[in-house]
Each structure stands twice: as C-alpha cells, then as structure tokens.
Design an enzyme around this catalytic site. Structure first.
Site, PDB file in Angstrom:
ATOM      1  N   ASP A   1      -6.455   2.595   8.722  1.00 48.59           N
ATOM      2  CA  ASP A   1      -5.639   3.422   7.825  1.00 48.59           C
ATOM      3  C   ASP A   1      -4.828   4.413   8.663  1.00 48.59           C
ATOM      4  OD1 ASP A   1      -5.989   4.230   4.533  1.00 48.59           O
ATOM      5  OD2 ASP A   1      -4.958   5.637   5.848  1.00 48.59           O
ATOM      6  N   ILE A   2      -3.585   4.617   8.286  1.00 48.29           N
ATOM      7  CA  ILE A   2      -2.691   5.498   9.036  1.00 48.29           C
ATOM      8  C   ILE A   2      -3.083   6.973   8.881  1.00 48.29           C
ATOM      9  CG2 ILE A   2      -0.916   5.971   7.262  1.00 48.29           C
ATOM     10  CD1 ILE A   2       1.187   5.238   9.397  1.00 48.29           C
TER      11      ILE A   2
ATOM     12  N   ASN B   1      -9.511   1.574  -5.097  1.00 46.07           N
ATOM     13  CA  ASN B   1      -8.841   2.367  -6.123  1.00 46.07           C
ATOM     14  C   ASN B   1      -8.039   1.441  -7.021  1.00 46.07           C
ATOM     15  OD1 ASN B   1      -9.733   4.949  -5.230  1.00 46.07           O
ATOM     16  ND2 ASN B   1      -8.221   4.891  -3.581  1.00 46.07           N
TER      17      ASN B   1
ATOM     18  N   GLU C   1      -2.197   4.207  -4.483  1.00 37.54           N
ATOM     19  CA  GLU C   1      -0.817   4.457  -4.045  1.00 37.54           C
ATOM     20  C   GLU C   1      -0.101   3.187  -3.621  1.00 37.54           C
ATOM     21  OE1 GLU C   1      -1.094   7.461  -1.033  1.00 37.54           O
ATOM     22  OE2 GLU C   1      -1.162   9.080  -2.515  1.00 37.54           O
TER      23      GLU C   1
ATOM     24  N   HIS D   1      -6.512  -3.512  -1.929  1.00 37.73           N
ATOM     25  CA  HIS D   1      -7.114  -3.203  -0.636  1.00 37.73           C
ATOM     26  C   HIS D   1      -8.447  -2.534  -0.833  1.00 37.73           C
ATOM     27  CE1 HIS D   1      -4.498   0.115  -1.875  1.00 37.73           C
ATOM     28  NE2 HIS D   1      -5.362   0.916  -1.280  1.00 37.73           N
TER      29      HIS D   1
ATOM     30  N   HIS E   1     -11.078  -0.057   0.936  1.00 39.05           N
ATOM     31  CA  HIS E   1     -11.285   0.932   1.996  1.00 39.05           C
ATOM     32  C   HIS E   1     -12.693   0.763   2.565  1.00 39.05           C
ATOM     33  CE1 HIS E   1      -7.887   3.764   0.849  1.00 39.05           C
ATOM     34  NE2 HIS E   1      -8.012   3.086  -0.282  1.00 39.05           N
TER      35      HIS E   1
HETATM   36  P1  5GP Z   1      -4.779   3.863  -2.039  1.00 38.82           P
HETATM   37  O1  5GP Z   1      -4.661   5.314  -2.394  1.00 38.82           O
HETATM   38  O2  5GP Z   1      -3.654   3.028  -2.592  1.00 38.82           O
HETATM   39  O3  5GP Z   1      -6.138   3.298  -2.372  1.00 38.82           O
HETATM   40  O4  5GP Z   1      -4.725   3.806  -0.464  1.00 38.82           O
HETATM   41  C1  5GP Z   1      -3.589   3.493   0.273  1.00 38.82           C
HETATM   42  C2  5GP Z   1      -3.947   3.759   1.711  1.00 38.82           C
HETATM   43  O5  5GP Z   1      -2.945   3.178   2.524  1.00 38.82           O
HETATM   44  C3  5GP Z   1      -4.021   5.244   2.074  1.00 38.82           C
HETATM   45  O6  5GP Z   1      -5.314   5.545   2.578  1.00 38.82           O
HETATM   46  C4  5GP Z   1      -2.933   5.410   3.119  1.00 38.82           C
HETATM   47  O7  5GP Z   1      -3.273   6.324   4.135  1.00 38.82           O
HETATM   48  C5  5GP Z   1      -2.757   3.991   3.647  1.00 38.82           C
HETATM   49  N1  5GP Z   1      -1.421   3.730   4.155  1.00 38.82           N
HETATM   50  C6  5GP Z   1      -0.245   4.036   3.542  1.00 38.82           C
HETATM   51  N2  5GP Z   1       0.796   3.639   4.299  1.00 38.82           N
HETATM   52  C7  5GP Z   1       0.274   3.086   5.416  1.00 38.82           C
HETATM   53  C8  5GP Z   1       0.858   2.495   6.585  1.00 38.82           C
HETATM   54  O8  5GP Z   1       2.072   2.404   6.733  1.00 38.82           O
HETATM   55  N3  5GP Z   1       0.003   2.025   7.522  1.00 38.82           N
HETATM   56  C9  5GP Z   1      -1.359   2.105   7.388  1.00 38.82           C
HETATM   57  N4  5GP Z   1      -2.104   1.623   8.378  1.00 38.82           N
HETATM   58  N5  5GP Z   1      -1.950   2.645   6.297  1.00 38.82           N
HETATM   59  C10 5GP Z   1      -1.140   3.137   5.332  1.00 38.82           C
END
Ligand code: 5GP
Ligand code: ZN
Length: 115
Positions: A33-34, A88, A96, A101, A103
C-alpha cells in the site's frame, strides 16, 4: 462507476503503473500500500476487474484470494504474531478504490474494534 481503462488497480495489472509487487500469478496480484497503516500493509487483488465484494461471484477466485493470504503473511513474517485482513465495501466502509482488494495489515498490535 470506474471503467477498467480508468481503474487504478487495473492499470497496475496491465503494468501501466508499477507498485511494489510482493506476489503475482495468473489470477492475483499483491503489492505494498502506498500509504501504509502498519509496518506491513499489502493489498491483494484479483486481476479481473471486480468493483466490490458485492460483485464477487466466482467461488474459485474467492478461494484463491483467501488461501493466498496466509502464504503472503508467512512470506512477510507476520503469520505467527498475527495480522488482520480487511475488505472495505462501498461508502460506509470508506472504500476508495472500486476494484476489489483485500488489505493485509501486520507488524504491530492492531486495535479492535476498528473506528
Ligand atoms: P480502500 O479504502 O479502497 O479499501 O483502500 C484503498 C487503498 O489503496 C488505500 O489504503 C490506499 O492507500 C491505497 N492506494 C491508493 N492509491 C494507491 C497507489 O497508487 N498505489 C498503491 N500501492 N496503493 C494505493
Ligand atoms: Zn480494476
């Protein structure tokens, strides 16, 4: 709705964006994760574009996703101490990126319940 062309994680699958990969096979991709929320924070995705957990129908793929978690956790040295997996789904969870995905969070004591 995000199209596959625009989808961030589909771009990673196609190699248009290059995250730090930790696992890849024909069906799955895992990368760091970034914005890590723990010392180990990995996202495991199906290569197929599936927007949310509500849209996951393929039992074979669901099995592949879940069974890969322990292998990645072992590889990352967090299997024994423990870790958390989170998926999520939609607005109330704070999802988001609308490409399914999972985690994988570990490397520190995690709070429960989540906020
Ligand atoms: P969500 O809130 O949708 O469950 O999680 C999305 C995740 O994607 C977040 O933890 C966010 O930090 C990660 N993320 C968003 N953009 C990027 C990216 O460009 N590269 C990587 N490696 N992770 C990302
Ligand atoms: Zn996608």
């Amino acid at each position: 709705m995000t199209t596959e062309t625009e989808c961030l994680f589909c771009k990673m699958v196609r190699g248009e964006i290059n995250p730090q990969r930790v696992y890849e096979d024909e069906h799955l991709l895992a990368f760091r994760d970034i914005n890590p929320q723990a010392p180990v924070h990995i996202l495991l995705i199906p290569k197929q574009h599936i927007a949310t957990l509500n849209d996951l129908q393929n039992k074979d793929l669901a099995g592949r996703l879940l069974t890969q978690v322990g292998t990645i956790a072992t590889q990352e040295n967090i299997a024994e101490d423990g870790y958390r997996t989170v998926i999520n789904c939609n607005q109330n969870s704070g999802q988001e990126v609308f490409h399914l995905h999972l985690h994988i969070l570990g490397g520190r004591r995690l709070n429960w319940p989540p906020g």
